[in-house]
Enzyme design. Structure first.
Site, PDB file in Angstrom:
ATOM      1  N   HIS A 119       0.871  -1.121   0.037  1.00  0.00           N
ATOM      2  CA  HIS A 119      -0.037  -0.178   0.012  1.00  0.00           C
ATOM      3  C   HIS A 119       0.844   1.324   0.062  1.00  0.00           C
ATOM      4  CE1 HIS A 119      -3.761   2.048   1.919  1.00  0.00           C
ATOM      5  NE2 HIS A 119      -2.981   3.122   1.250  1.00  0.00           N
ATOM      6  N   HIS A 150       1.348   5.013  -2.353  1.00  0.00           N
ATOM      7  CA  HIS A 150       1.088   5.864  -3.395  1.00  0.00           C
ATOM      8  C   HIS A 150       2.552   6.355  -3.954  1.00  0.00           C
ATOM      9  CE1 HIS A 150      -3.075   5.897  -2.251  1.00  0.00           C
ATOM     10  NE2 HIS A 150      -2.845   5.432  -1.266  1.00  0.00           N
ATOM     11  N   HIS A 176      -9.219   1.213  -1.295  1.00  0.00           N
ATOM     12  CA  HIS A 176      -9.381   1.849  -0.084  1.00  0.00           C
ATOM     13  C   HIS A 176     -10.801   1.579   0.631  1.00  0.00           C
ATOM     14  CE1 HIS A 176      -5.545   3.330  -1.340  1.00  0.00           C
ATOM     15  NE2 HIS A 176      -5.456   3.964  -0.072  1.00  0.00           N
ATOM     16  N   GLU A 197     -11.065   3.594   6.130  1.00  0.00           N
ATOM     17  CA  GLU A 197      -9.838   4.357   6.633  1.00  0.00           C
ATOM     18  C   GLU A 197     -10.602   5.293   7.354  1.00  0.00           C
ATOM     19  OE1 GLU A 197      -8.084   6.634   3.611  1.00  0.00           O
ATOM     20  OE2 GLU A 197      -6.311   7.116   4.851  1.00  0.00           O
TER      21      GLU A 197
HETATM   22  N1  ADE Z   1      -4.345   8.997  -1.746  1.00  0.00           N
HETATM   23  C1  ADE Z   1      -3.130   9.000  -1.433  1.00  0.00           C
HETATM   24  N2  ADE Z   1      -2.843   8.686   0.172  1.00  0.00           N
HETATM   25  C2  ADE Z   1      -4.366   8.138   0.505  1.00  0.00           C
HETATM   26  C3  ADE Z   1      -4.836   7.769   1.631  1.00  0.00           C
HETATM   27  N3  ADE Z   1      -4.284   7.484   2.636  1.00  0.00           N
HETATM   28  N4  ADE Z   1      -6.403   7.550   1.600  1.00  0.00           N
HETATM   29  C4  ADE Z   1      -7.000   7.900   0.498  1.00  0.00           C
HETATM   30  N5  ADE Z   1      -6.539   8.149  -0.693  1.00  0.00           N
HETATM   31  C5  ADE Z   1      -5.140   8.571  -0.772  1.00  0.00           C
HETATM   32 ZN    ZN Z   2      -3.776   4.700   0.700  1.00  0.00          ZN
END
Ligand code: ADE
Ligand code: ZN
Length: 330
Positions: free
Chosen positions: A14, A16, A194, A197
């Protein structure tokens, strides 16, 4: 423990890639591309990294990536990440990127795809680090746009390991993207999302039922629904948890309050990941170390977490067996 954690072979699931842009590289790329940054220096950028929630982070994250203009910018961004991750003991990474965040500011799709895939090949050849690419859709934009991007990405369908779903979670439920994820499934492309969260446990259910996701990114709010927890345990659905991210974005107040120990006690298939390491206090080593300090976990627990990640990684069976063997011997 610190040295042992560093050399533990790790897979990161995970991550980005735009969230790996360190302030120094942001300034370097801004100067090269003639982009005016709203910060006087790298210290001012770091000082701005105080977030109230996911949205306050996303605002800076999208602003930061405006310095990425060329194929070579994406190449350098990814190479810098691979080198830092390699130094943290990461041997495989499933990296995600946000094509819509680049298309909407005038780049073409080939720019990120070509730069990232060139870096992935070079990282494997030079430092033996394997990787896979996840193309994520922005859930706060229209589903029709995501569908268009999926079609536009046709030349790269065979290099996409999975499609993903990220950005502002609240009020953007997974069901909004049922059709485009169904299309990805028909194309033989895996799906991750995702969920849970900032959004409720129901969004984790939605990601499983409506999107047929094979991994859930975050998933920490699953504990609010005991039936869902039972389902996640029975299916051993991988949950890619990001401890420091959750602290920085105030999903939890402090790491000691994090549900990770409860998730492990519930028998869930959890891995540790860094999400956006340039924004959230560092990479995999910092996340592992912070968990050691907060929860007092021993080597066996970390070996188990590392194994969970490798078992859920988008790698060949041979590579998976090789990394699992290295974990057993460390
Ligand atoms: N894009 C980058 N980081 C993110 C995160 N933690 N949650 C949702 N979208 C994201
Ligand atoms: Zn993320």
């Amino acid at each position: 423990m610190k040295d042992w954690l560093r050399q533990l072979p790790k897979a990161e699931l995970h991550l980005h890639i735009e969230g790996t842009l360190e302030p120094e590289q942001m300034f370097e790329l801004a100067a090269r591309n003639g982009v005016q940054l709203p910060f006087v220096d790298v210290g001012a950028v770091r000082a701005a990294y105080k977030f109230d929630d996911l949205q306050s982070f996303l605002d800076l994250y999208y602003q930061g990536m405006n310095v990425l203009h060329t194929e070579n910018d994406f190449f350098e961004l990814a190479m810098a990440y691979f080198q830092r991750a390699h130094a943290d003991g990461v041997v495989h990474a499933d990296i995600s990127f946000d094509p819509q965040a680049h298309l909407t500011r005038g780049l073409d799709l080939a720019t990120p795809f070509d730069g990232l895939t060139r870096a992935m090949q070079q990282a494997e050849q030079t430092i033996g680090m394997t990787s896979a690419l996840i193309m994520s859709f922005l859930r706060d934009r229209e589903a029709a746009e995501a569908a268009e991007v999926l079609e536009q990405a046709r030349p790269w369908h065979d290099v996409i390991a999975a499609v993903g779903l990220d950005s502002a979670e609240q009020n953007n439920p997974p069901e909004k993207f049922t059709a485009v994820f169904e299309r990805a499934r028909a194309l033989g492309i895996r799906r991750v999302a995702h969920a849970g969260e900032e959004g409720p446990a129901a969004y984790i259910r939605g990601a499983l039922d409506a999107l047929d996701a094979c991994r859930i990114d975050h998933g920490v709010r699953c504990l609010e629904d005991p039936d869902l927890v039972a389902h996640l345990r029975e299916s051993q659905m991988p949950l890619t948890v990001c401890p420091l991210s959750n602290v920085y974005l105030k999903v939890v107040d402090r790491l000691v309050d994090h549900p990770l120990p409860a998730m492990l006690d519930a028998g869930l298939n959890v891995s540790l990941n860094s999400d956006d390491p340039a924004y959230f206090g560092g990479g995999m080593q910092n996340n592992f170390l912070a968990c050691h300090e907060a929860f007092g976990w021993d080597e066996n627990i970390f070996r188990g977490l590392a194994r969970n990640a490798v078992n859920a990684a988008f790698v060949t069976d041979a590579r998976r067996a090789e990394i699992l063997d290295a974990i057993d011997h460390c």
